[in-house]
Design a protein around this motif. Structure first.
Motif, short mmCIF file in Angstrom:
data_model
loop_
_atom_site.label_atom_id
_atom_site.label_comp_id
_atom_site.label_asym_id
_atom_site.label_seq_id
_atom_site.Cartn_x
_atom_site.Cartn_y
_atom_site.Cartn_z
N ARG B 390 -9.98 -9.17 -8.42
CA ARG B 390 -9.59 -10.38 -7.68
C ARG B 390 -8.16 -10.77 -8.05
O ARG B 390 -7.36 -11.14 -7.19
CB ARG B 390 -10.57 -11.50 -8.03
CG ARG B 390 -10.22 -12.86 -7.47
CD ARG B 390 -10.58 -13.03 -6.01
NE ARG B 390 -12.00 -12.87 -5.76
CZ ARG B 390 -12.53 -12.70 -4.54
NH1 ARG B 390 -11.73 -12.65 -3.47
NH2 ARG B 390 -13.82 -12.55 -4.38
N LEU B 391 -7.81 -10.69 -9.34
CA LEU B 391 -6.45 -11.06 -9.78
C LEU B 391 -5.41 -10.11 -9.20
O LEU B 391 -4.30 -10.54 -8.83
CB LEU B 391 -6.37 -11.07 -11.32
CG LEU B 391 -7.26 -12.10 -12.03
CD1 LEU B 391 -7.16 -11.93 -13.54
CD2 LEU B 391 -6.88 -13.53 -11.64
N ARG B 393 -5.65 -8.50 -6.39
CA ARG B 393 -5.50 -8.86 -4.97
C ARG B 393 -4.62 -10.11 -4.82
O ARG B 393 -3.77 -10.17 -3.95
CB ARG B 393 -6.88 -9.08 -4.35
CG ARG B 393 -6.78 -9.40 -2.88
CD ARG B 393 -8.13 -9.47 -2.22
NE ARG B 393 -8.01 -10.13 -0.93
CZ ARG B 393 -8.70 -9.80 0.14
NH1 ARG B 393 -9.56 -8.81 0.10
NH2 ARG B 393 -8.55 -10.43 1.26
N ARG B 394 -4.87 -11.10 -5.70
CA ARG B 394 -4.06 -12.33 -5.64
C ARG B 394 -2.58 -12.05 -5.88
O ARG B 394 -1.72 -12.68 -5.28
CB ARG B 394 -4.57 -13.33 -6.69
CG ARG B 394 -5.76 -14.11 -6.22
CD ARG B 394 -6.09 -15.18 -7.25
NE ARG B 394 -7.44 -15.66 -7.07
CZ ARG B 394 -8.14 -16.29 -8.00
NH1 ARG B 394 -7.61 -16.53 -9.19
NH2 ARG B 394 -9.36 -16.72 -7.74
#
Lengths: 97, 494
Positions: B390-391, B393-394
């Motif tokens: 997720r990080l 992707r962020r």
């Protein structure tokens, strides 16, 4: 090493793979090296972060659930271990004496 | 017949076919002859000679109508991971060495519907697991630029088929770099589309949240034509996007070609912090050459940060192995696939069939995936990796607030020698360092050839884009091809 031979044997059992002592030892060395590299993730603070399990955020487009005819005889040609239209496997329940 | 097929694009071939300067049969025959001539490269697992010629004759007989696809009558090949009804789909594994597809993958169906001639299926790393194409039940694929070196994986057979002129285009799959790495090692173009852009229906599953089919070609317009043919929503794959897809080849030909300056104003981000460890100085030098060419064309550049990209490799090898261990649980020797004869009970049938049917790399990944999913380790490895994903992707989402694309090398080195890295899986995995962040973030990436290293081996670069913005990547690649035509359209063997 992060993984020992006994852990490898347990994993092999879980994943339905055979591993003799020699194979288990090699796998333990290789996986330990990979897991050692993965220790780098320990330095990241992920508190409050939502895990990402899927490749896309779009809402999945579900199609109508309907029966589509399919010739099952084609699938059965994929193995020669068929008896009386059933897949043959070794005995699962032992014969009564 | 004096038509120079190997130096012709799909559009040129389409024109020649329509004008009857060449017949579809002649075109197909030429490729089939080359496949035979260069069979030692080991690019194909199966070749459909008679069937291809029959299809070609049928195209010649029926001719062309105005609305026909540009792929009509064009010989294409498929990685042996795509289902093709009535034909073997082996995934380069002993496990599936006798498996005959009972249905068509959506990619296959769309190609057949458009009249493309599927001439054969390409060698690959077993179940798409590998960076070098050395992990195949059918033996390694050789790099045509130097046969002592690897072709790259896992779609190595597809890359070599295109590079050596053994098919006009090919389709591979990219889970962590599997179309881009071999493209870089063999001097061709490849696209890893946005996750959800191309249907995975009928593609043998490896890591379902990462897998994405992608085209491979010798030039940018062929790559666009190949992408156009298969992209778009598919009701048989609920993870495909319902967003409308517009022809990229049409956009290039109708809007970009001749108006290049209008499309040269975009900003490209460079994550300098990520271009350090393990990067060959010659690859870095070539990277700077690409920057100069794009800068000269009118693009602007900006330094960006991808702070979690350095963790992508670790995250990738947790997630892909976890998903693989689950996906490959279906191979039990019962309904299809290899069945061992060395067992005494049902459990023995399972484990013996799997142990003898899978190769070493596949078994290694199943074991690692089972470990990271097992009780006591699930949170520490799998959940942690999913959070770091997720990080990652962020980081990309943040970067794309200030730039339109990101430039990276495709591979940290040129193709290495066969056997050089097989004994040390971790060293092999490091080849994927620049490709895996793309799959984790589900974004598109277009790999293109640049210069050659002092070892006379090709170097490749990749442009990364925003979700579903393949068009911008193609615009930039098209401009690059115009600026440096010498980097494109190379055929590795005469």
């Amino acid at each position: 090493m992060i993984i020992d031979n006994n852990t490898i044997k347990k994993i092999a059992q879980l994943s339905a793979l055979d591993a003799d002592d020699k194979q288990a030892e090699l796998l333990a060395i290789q996986l330990s090296k990979i897991l050692e590299h993965m220790k780098a993730l320990d330095e990241i603070d992920v508190k409050g972060v939502e895990p990402m399990f899927f490749g896309c955020d779009d809402v999945h487009d579900m199609r109508e659930d309907k029966v589509v005819p399919f010739d099952h005889s084609i699938i059965k040609k994929e193995t020669r271990f068929i008896e009386k239209d059933l897949y043959s496997v070794p005995n699962i329940i032992e014969d009564e004496q | 017949m004096s038509f120079d097929i190997l130096n012709s694009s799909i559009l040129a071939l389409n024109k020649a076919l329509r004008e009857k300067k060449i017949s579809c049969r002649e075109l197909t025959e030429l490729y089939l002859k080359r496949i035979k001539k260069y069979k030692d490269l080991n690019a194909y697992i199966s070749v459909f000679e008679d069937e291809s010629l029959k299809r070609a004759e049928s195209v010649d007989k029926d001719g062309f109508s105005e609305n026909d696809s540009v792929l009509r009558g064009i010989p294409v090949s498929l990685k042996d991971i795509f289902m093709f009804k009535g034909h073997k789909t082996t995934c380069a594994s002993k496990m599936l060495s006798d498996h005959v597809s009972v249905y068509n993958a959506t990619v296959t169906k769309r190609l057949e519907d458009k009249g493309a001639i599927v001439i054969g299926k390409n060698n690959m790393d077993e179940f798409a697991m590998g960076s070098s194409n050395e992990h195949s039940f059918y033996g390694p694929v050789l790099n045509p630029w130097d046969t002592a070196r690897v072709a790259g994986g896992s779609s190595g057979g597809s890359a070599v088929a295109v590079s050596a002129g053994l098919s006009q285009i090919s389709y591979g799959t990219d889970t962590g770099g599997s179309v881009r790495l071999p493209a870089s090692y063999t001097s061709i173009c490849a696209l890893k589309p946005t996750y959800g852009r191309v249907s995975r229906y009928g593609v043998v599953a490896f890591a379902s949240s990462l897998d994405q089919p992608g085209p491979m070609a010798r030039n940018v317009e062929d790559l666009a034509a190949a992408f156009d043919a298969v992209a778009g929503h598919d009701e048989k794959d609920s993870t495909t996007s319902t967003r409308q897809y517009q022809s990229i080849l049409g956009h290039i030909k109708n809007n970009v070609d001749g108006n290049e300056k209008k499309f040269c104003k975009k900003c490209i981000g460079i994550p300098r912090d990520f271009l350090k460890e393990g990067l060959d100085p010659e690859v870095l030098k070539s990277f700077e050459s690409v920057v100069s060419v794009l800068e000269k064309a009118g693009f602007s550049f900006k330094d960006i940060k991808l702070p979690h990209a350095k963790y992508a490799l670790d995250v990738y090898y947790i997630i892909n192995t976890a998903e693989a261990s689950s996906n490959l649980a279906r191979y039990d020797g019962i309904r299809y696939g290899f069945r061992s004869t060395e067992f005494s009970d049902l459990k023995g049938l399972y484990s013996s069939s799997r142990s003898l049917g899978f190769g070493e790399e596949v078994k290694r990944r199943i074991a690692l995936g089972t470990f990271v999913l097992s009780a006591g380790y699930y949170d520490a490895y799998f959940i942690k990796a999913a959070k770091v994903r997720r990080l990652i992707r962020r980081d990309f989402e943040e970067a794309y607030k200030t730039c339109d694309m990101i430039l990276l090398p495709t591979a940290p080195t040129t193709a290495f020698k066969i056997g050089e890295k097989t004994s040390d899986p971790m060293t092999m995995y490091l080849s994927d360092i620049y490709t895996v962040p793309v799959n984790l973030a589900s974004i598109p990436s277009l790999s293109f050839p640049s210069e050659f290293g002092s070892d006379n081996m090709p170097i490749g670069m990749q442009l990364l884009g925003r979700h579903f913005d393949e068009q911008t990547l193609f615009e930039a690649a098209w401009l690059l091809q115009k600026e440096r035509p010498d980097w494109f359209n190379k055929v590795s063997v005469k």
